[in-house]
Design a protein around this motif. Structure first.
Motif, PDB file in Angstrom:
ATOM      1  N   TRP A 100       0.806  -1.219   0.000  1.00  0.00           N
ATOM      2  CA  TRP A 100       0.000   0.000   0.000  1.00  0.00           C
ATOM      3  C   TRP A 100       0.841   1.272   0.000  1.00  0.00           C
ATOM      4  N   ARG A 101       2.165   1.139   0.185  1.00  0.00           N
ATOM      5  CA  ARG A 101       3.022   2.323   0.282  1.00  0.00           C
ATOM      6  C   ARG A 101       3.339   2.866  -1.113  1.00  0.00           C
ATOM      7  N   LEU A 102       2.760   4.021  -1.435  1.00  0.00           N
ATOM      8  CA  LEU A 102       3.058   4.670  -2.713  1.00  0.00           C
ATOM      9  C   LEU A 102       4.468   5.248  -2.701  1.00  0.00           C
ATOM     10  N   ARG A 119       8.174   5.141  -1.248  1.00  0.00           N
ATOM     11  CA  ARG A 119       9.044   4.153  -0.618  1.00  0.00           C
ATOM     12  C   ARG A 119      10.372   4.748  -0.160  1.00  0.00           C
ATOM     13  N   VAL A 178       2.583   5.969 -10.460  1.00  0.00           N
ATOM     14  CA  VAL A 178       1.476   5.287  -9.788  1.00  0.00           C
ATOM     15  C   VAL A 178       0.334   5.145 -10.783  1.00  0.00           C
ATOM     16  N   ASP A 186      -2.426   3.194 -10.184  1.00  0.00           N
ATOM     17  CA  ASP A 186      -3.688   2.980  -9.480  1.00  0.00           C
ATOM     18  C   ASP A 186      -3.714   3.880  -8.253  1.00  0.00           C
ATOM     19  N   TRP A 187      -4.082   5.153  -8.478  1.00  0.00           N
ATOM     20  CA  TRP A 187      -4.062   6.135  -7.394  1.00  0.00           C
ATOM     21  C   TRP A 187      -5.178   5.822  -6.402  1.00  0.00           C
TER      22      TRP A 187
END
Length: 339
Positions: free
Chosen positions: A5-7, A9, A17, A19-20
């Motif tokens: 779930w961490r956009l 890192r 990204v 799938d925002w």
């Protein structure tokens, strides 16, 4: 649950990204491009129809106080701790009674009565006059031959000034955090609240005292002001919020209907979570609600309801954060840096 779930890192490799994450319901905005096709426009309108209407969770006693202010045509002074729904109440009134968008006046230490009523761009008018520019058909010549440039182009009514325009149906005005304003501001408001009128000296002193003046609203709307005076026909629905940081003078309090919003209880918290995030989310939020109440009801923690909503949204949206980490991250006291 989404384990990745961490956009962000924190590494050096850029990664787009695709799938925002969907925002919480209270963090959606209406800006952006219009639908490109009639089908998209129809789908957007249909989605708007299906969107559930949010009710405002309020006790019966508090609801009666609100109605008292409406019937008496008096300002409603709403006090309470941060996050108890003071500002939201104004929007709930406007939405339920179909009174249009809320006029918002956020008060700070530099706010003045005149700022809330109107703004006059004297420098801009002087600059245009020196350049020989006359904006609009309002330009005329007085007996001395000096150009009376269209002064209405340099005047704009503020939220309070707009709320007092003569209308058959009132507007809702939110005067937010009045206790942060100058100590004299509440007393300055008394005459306006009592008389429902105010003057614009820049118009009153002119030979021709009729002007088309802009007011707070979309599309640069204008209203005709005659004689430099604005008088309301129906007193606006005025909601004044205060965090209780200081007391107001008795003369001001006498002209208001006072409502002290308490922190929502356990049942109300469940209703608020269900209203914003759905019944299924409310059922998954029991442990978070219990922990929120435990922390909030201790002297060391000052928590707001939207912190609970944030935690529940993260939990049900698939954020792979364990309970203790979620608690430490979201349930931070508003008055202390330690959890």
């Amino acid at each position: 649950m989404n384990t990745d779930w961490r956009l962000f890192r924190g590494d050096v490799e850029p990664h787009p990204v695709t799938d925002w994450p969907a925002p919480p319901p209270w963090r959606t905005f209406t800006g952006g491009e219009n639908p490109e096709t009639p089908e998209e426009e129809e789908a957007a309108e249909e989605g708007e129809k299906e969107r559930p209407r949010r009710r405002y969770v309020i006790s019966e006693a508090d609801r009666d106080i609100v109605n008292t202010a409406l019937h008496l045509h008096r300002p409603l002074l709403v006090t309470g701790r941060p996050g108890t729904g003071k500002s939201t109440l104004a929007r709930a009134i406007a939405r339920e009674l179909c009174l249009g968008d809320v006029l918002h006046w956020p008060v700070n230490s530099r706010s003045t009565l005149v700022e809330g009523l109107y703004r006059y761009d004297a420098v801009g008018r002087l600059r245009d006059a020196s350049l020989g520019e006359r904006p609009g058909p309002q330009a005329s010549l007085d007996t001395a031959g000096a150009a009376e440039t269209g002064i209405g182009d340099y005047l704009r009514l503020g939220p309070l000034g707009t709320a007092l325009l003569p209308r058959g149906v009132p507007r809702v005005l939110l005067i937010d955090e009045l206790d942060k304003g100058d100590v004299d501001l509440p007393n300055d408001l008394l005459t306006v609240f009592e008389d429902g009128t105010y003057d614009i000296p820049e118009l009153a002193r002119l030979r021709s005292t009729t002007a088309e003046v802009r007011f707070t609203g979309p599309d640069d709307e204008r209203v005709t002001v005659r004689g430099g005076r604005v008088t309301c026909r129906v007193f606006p629905v005025v909601v004044i919020t205060s965090n209780g940081e200081r007391d107001f003078p008795p003369a001001f309090l006498r002209r208001c209907v006072r409502l002290d919003l308490k922190q929502p209880n356990e049942e109300q918290l469940r209703s608020i979570v269900g209203m914003h995030l759905g019944t299924a989310a409310a059922q998954q939020a029991e442990r978070l609600i219990e922990e929120f109440l435990r922390l909030r009801d201790t002297q060391a923690h000052d928590l707001a309801t939207d912190q609970l909503l944030n935690a529940v949204h993260l939990r049900v949206s698939g954020a792979a954060m364990d309970f203790d980490k979620l608690r430490e991250t979201v349930f931070r006291s508003l008055g202390d840096t330690d959890i």
